[in-house]
Design a protein around this motif. Structure first.
Motif, short mmCIF file in Angstrom:
data_model
loop_
_atom_site.label_atom_id
_atom_site.label_comp_id
_atom_site.label_asym_id
_atom_site.label_seq_id
_atom_site.Cartn_x
_atom_site.Cartn_y
_atom_site.Cartn_z
N UNK A 154 0.52 -3.38 -4.48
CA UNK A 154 0.15 -2.10 -4.65
C UNK A 154 -1.49 -2.03 -4.90
N UNK A 155 -2.16 -1.10 -4.30
CA UNK A 155 -3.66 -1.13 -4.55
C UNK A 155 -4.13 0.32 -4.74
N UNK A 156 -5.37 0.64 -4.91
CA UNK A 156 -5.75 1.96 -5.23
C UNK A 156 -5.18 3.24 -4.26
N UNK A 171 9.67 -4.04 13.38
CA UNK A 171 9.55 -4.94 14.40
C UNK A 171 8.25 -5.10 15.09
N UNK A 172 8.20 -4.83 16.49
CA UNK A 172 6.91 -4.97 17.32
C UNK A 172 6.04 -3.94 16.88
N UNK A 173 6.38 -2.92 15.90
CA UNK A 173 5.52 -1.71 15.54
C UNK A 173 4.99 -2.06 14.27
N UNK A 174 5.19 -3.11 13.69
CA UNK A 174 4.96 -3.44 12.00
C UNK A 174 3.40 -3.11 12.03
N UNK A 175 2.46 -3.72 12.83
CA UNK A 175 1.12 -3.57 12.50
C UNK A 175 0.72 -1.90 12.58
N UNK A 176 1.43 -1.06 13.22
CA UNK A 176 1.13 0.29 13.67
C UNK A 176 1.38 0.87 12.53
N UNK A 177 2.81 0.48 11.82
CA UNK A 177 3.14 1.36 10.64
C UNK A 177 2.32 1.08 9.61
N UNK A 178 1.83 -0.13 9.59
CA UNK A 178 1.01 -0.86 8.39
C UNK A 178 -0.51 0.25 8.33
N UNK A 179 -0.94 0.38 9.76
CA UNK A 179 -2.22 1.20 9.88
C UNK A 179 -1.65 2.50 9.11
N UNK A 180 -0.55 3.03 9.58
CA UNK A 180 -0.23 4.59 9.00
C UNK A 180 -0.21 4.72 7.58
N UNK A 216 -2.44 2.85 5.77
CA UNK A 216 -3.63 2.53 5.08
C UNK A 216 -3.84 1.09 5.06
N UNK A 217 -3.01 0.39 5.75
CA UNK A 217 -3.19 -1.29 5.56
C UNK A 217 -3.51 -1.77 7.02
N UNK A 218 -4.64 -2.70 6.89
CA UNK A 218 -4.93 -3.20 8.37
C UNK A 218 -4.12 -4.53 8.33
N UNK A 219 -3.25 -4.84 9.11
CA UNK A 219 -2.65 -6.05 9.33
C UNK A 219 -2.72 -6.72 10.74
N UNK A 220 -2.59 -7.95 10.93
CA UNK A 220 -2.50 -8.62 12.23
C UNK A 220 -1.15 -9.66 12.30
N UNK A 221 -0.30 -9.10 11.82
CA UNK A 221 1.12 -10.02 11.71
C UNK A 221 1.70 -10.29 13.05
N UNK A 222 1.48 -9.42 14.09
CA UNK A 222 2.47 -9.55 15.33
C UNK A 222 1.78 -9.90 16.72
N UNK A 223 2.29 -10.80 17.46
CA UNK A 223 1.83 -11.09 18.68
C UNK A 223 3.22 -10.67 19.54
N UNK A 224 3.12 -9.54 20.08
CA UNK A 224 4.32 -9.05 20.82
C UNK A 224 4.19 -10.00 22.23
N UNK A 225 5.47 -10.52 22.59
CA UNK A 225 5.42 -10.55 24.09
C UNK A 225 6.92 -9.75 24.81
N UNK A 226 6.69 -9.32 25.88
CA UNK A 226 7.59 -8.65 26.43
C UNK A 226 8.76 -9.49 27.12
N UNK A 239 4.30 -1.47 -3.36
CA UNK A 239 4.34 -2.78 -2.74
C UNK A 239 4.89 -2.77 -1.46
N UNK A 240 4.19 -3.33 -0.46
CA UNK A 240 4.97 -3.24 0.99
C UNK A 240 5.48 -4.58 1.59
N UNK A 241 6.84 -4.81 2.00
CA UNK A 241 7.37 -5.97 2.32
C UNK A 241 7.40 -6.01 3.95
N UNK A 242 6.57 -6.67 4.41
CA UNK A 242 6.79 -6.36 6.14
C UNK A 242 7.56 -7.68 6.55
N UNK A 243 8.40 -7.36 7.62
CA UNK A 243 9.56 -8.51 7.98
C UNK A 243 8.95 -8.76 9.19
#
Ligand SMILES: Cc1cc2nc3c(=O)[nH]c(=O)nc-3n(C[C@H](O)[C@H](O)[C@H](O)COP(=O)(O)OP(=O)(O)OC[C@H]3O[C@@H](n4cnc5c(N)ncnc54)[C@H](O)[C@@H]3O)c2cc1C
Length: 574
Positions: A380-382, A245-254, A256-266, A387-391
């Motif tokens: 998948x990469x080196x 969910x709102x933590x998707x990019x943080x999990x991807x960082x963990x 080794x993937x840098x993503x910018x999928x989410x713009x969270x609104x509170x 593979x990672x599927x982000x929802x």
């Protein structure tokens, strides 16, 4: 749901770390995907760093809705899908999702006519308040989407006189009210638990663990941490699903993937004990706008009233709590619609906030960000050979469609066929549900006679658990008739059943999510003591452990829900 003990599940996973699919995040989208894959016979594990359904999925406005507002953005496909999923949830979960009459009080005639064309031209900064003409057009189009299924009635428009007859406390400046239908889910967390239970019933190839977080991943290994014991362990999945969910990019960082999928609104909500306001809305949700087009809703939550919601950009989802400004804003807005009903902080029994995991966008009004959902695949990469599927994105309402979409991606990757569709599957206690009034009465009478318990008790269980009431009655026997001493109407047996069968690892799991005790303002120092005592008995907590759980609960109430407890001597009012 009957599941192996947590120790057994952990042991089994540690002994067999080669798994098909690992899902990170047990919000409704992770749980929905878990169910879909479990039903296809895929071996799948679901983990969450906290409790099930404790992130964005615990912060919703409790509406099962097609999104009438998104028509203005031209998102017809999104609305069509959401309306269909709304109807399915009402039909597949009749004990937990009911049709909800939703009323717009309208104070303008023509305002808002330019919102849609300006949006189309890409020059709309903030929408203006919608007037009667725009709302009427929206409701006609909305009815069109649902005309075939007729799961809910068509909209009704009323003039001032008729509106004030239905809602005498409404601001007399109202011009019209327009009422259309969506769905209400008073307890989203219970729907999530029932969907989870259906997945676990599919067999031992599906296992779920709350309080297990993803730490990192490398090559074909994923490192997980058991948040209860502090021990970490590795698993080797073929596919990783990031449903954080709102933590998707943080999990991807963990991983080794840098993503910018989410713009969270509170978004924040508060729940009020205000009988006058509760009576003023009847069984309707009132849905209205302030002058800059932001939405406010007043929702009938059993005997209480839920007010929401804001839509504010936020960087860190862990920072989402209600602010005094939001409370003042809600009170001011309600004052506009019900000017003679007095509101004050002492009526607040609970507050909650969460972050919408919306797809990344730059700038613009937050209410205009699309609620669409998409599966983002990372090959998948080196560094990571999986593979990672982000929802990304979505709404509670359309979790089933999103989960099916995600599961199709995964099945395709694994080279497996879909065996079963979830479209018409009853959820949890909706299986073999008696629909008509006569069938319901006969069903309740049979239960009452078989188990020799009071009819009110049987009815309450049926309202909360549907046909699953029978399992609870069988398991708990005469204990089901004992009420909690501190909260009449709540059965001790029901509480014990939940602790035994629904992975209650902390006191707050029981009070905040498996039941509505905190939301309805039923927790006092005395009830907290009684409930923690029952938890301690069932879970075998020592006195020290029980005290720690009570302190943890009080701290969560203070930090996340802004509710103060005077430890063991006060009540839960602010
Ligand atoms: C204020 C608000 C109002 C809303 N109102 C509605 C509404 O009325 N109707 C509607 O249809 N939709 C509504 N929504 C949208 C809906 O609630 C969300 O789209 C949906 O709940 C998102 O679910 P999710 O499973 O993707 O995310 P989440 O429920 O947030 O689940 C993600 C999970 O990932 C876990 N996680 C994070 N990091 C890790 C890690 N490292 N390891 C393991 N687990 C991790 C988190 O603990 C969390 O439980 C609303 C949302 C908000 C915030």
């Amino acid at each position: 749901m009957t599941i192996q003990s947590r120790e057994d599940r952990l042991k089994r996973i540690k002994e067999n770390p080669e798994i098909g699919v690992l899902i990170i995040g047990a919000g409704i989208n992770g749980i929905g995907t878990f169910r879909d894959l479990a039903l296809q016979g895929i071996d799948v594990i679901l983990v969450d760093r906290g409790d099930y359904c404790s992130g964005a999925s615990a912060a919703s406005s409790h509406m099962v809705h097609g999104g009438i507002r998104y028509l203005e953005n031209g998102e017809f496909r999104l609305v069509r899908e959401a309306v269909q999923e709304r109807n399915r949830l009402i039909e597949n979960t009749p004990h937990l999702v009911k049709p909800l009459p939703t009323t717009f009080p309208i104070f303008k005639w023509l305002s808002g006519l330019l919102n849609a064309p300006l949006k189309f031209l890409g020059v709309l900064e903030r929408p203006s308040e919608r007037g009667a003409v725009v709302i009427k057009i929206g409701m006609v189009v909305y009815d069109f989407f649902t005309r075939k299924q007729q799961t809910v009635p068509k909209h009704i428009f009323k003039n001032r006189k008729e509106s004030l007859r239905q809602f005498p406390a409404l601001n007399p400046e109202v011009l019209f009210t327009g009422t259309y239908y969506d769905g209400a889910m008073p307890s989203p967390e219970r729907i999530a638990i029932e969907v989870l239970g259906d997945a676990l019933e599919a067999g031992d190839h599906a296992a779920a663990l709350n309080y297990v977080s993803l730490v990192s991943a490398e090559t074909d290994r994923v490192l997980l941490l058991d948040e209860l014991s502090g021990e970490s362990f590795e698993v080797n999945p073929k596919v990783l699903v990031n449903a954080a969910g709102p933590w998707i990019d943080l999990v991807n960082t963990r991983i080794g993937k840098t993503t910018d999928f989410i713009s969270g609104t509170k978004g924040s909500h508060l729940i009020l004990d205000n009988p006058e306001l509760r009576q003023a809305i009847g069984e309707n949700e009132l849905f209205f706008e302030n002058k800059d087009g932001r939405i406010v809703l007043i929702f009938p939550l059993l005997g209480k009233v839920m007010i929401g919601t804001s839509d504010l950009r936020i960087e860190d989802p862990d920072d989402a709590v209600i602010t005094e400004e939001e409370v003042d804003y809600f009170f001011e807005m309600i004052g506009r619609v019900f000017p003679n009903i007095s509101l004050d902080n002492s009526q607040i029994v609970y507050t909650f906030s969460g972050v919408r995991p919306l797809q990344h966008t730059e700038g613009g009004a937050t209410g205009q960000i699309s609620r669409n959902h998409v599966v983002k695949a990372s090959q998948p990469d080196e560094l990571l050979d999986i593979p990672v599927f982000s929802l990304v994105g979505g709404k509670w309402t359309s979790f089933r469609a999103f989960s099916e979409h995600a599961a199709d991606h995964i099945l395709n990757y694994l080279g497996k066929e879909r065996k079963i569709s979830t479209g018409k599957l009853s959820i949890g206690g909706s299986k073999d549900y008696p629909h008509g009034t006569a069938e319901k009465e006969a069903y309740l009478q049979t239960l009452q006679e078989s188990f020799q318990v009071e009819s009110d008790m049987v009815k309450n269980l049926f309202i909360s658990y549907g046909t699953h009431a029978k399992t609870i009655l069988k398991e708990q026997g005469p204990l089901i008739s004992d009420n909690l001493k501190t909260i009449p109407g709540i059965s001790t047996g029901e509480i014990k059943h939940i602790i035994l069968n629904e992975d209650v690892l902390h006191l707050d799991d029981l009070i905040l999510r498996r039941t509505m005790l905190a939301k309805l303002g039923l927790i006092t120092s005395e009830s907290l003591q009684e409930i923690s005592g029952i938890c301690a008995d069932v879970r075998g907590w020592s006195r020290r452990e029980t005290e720690d759980e009570v302190i943890r609960f009080i701290e969560i109430m203070k930090r996340n829900h802004k509710m103060e407890f005077n430890k063991f001597i006060g009540d839960n009012r602010r």
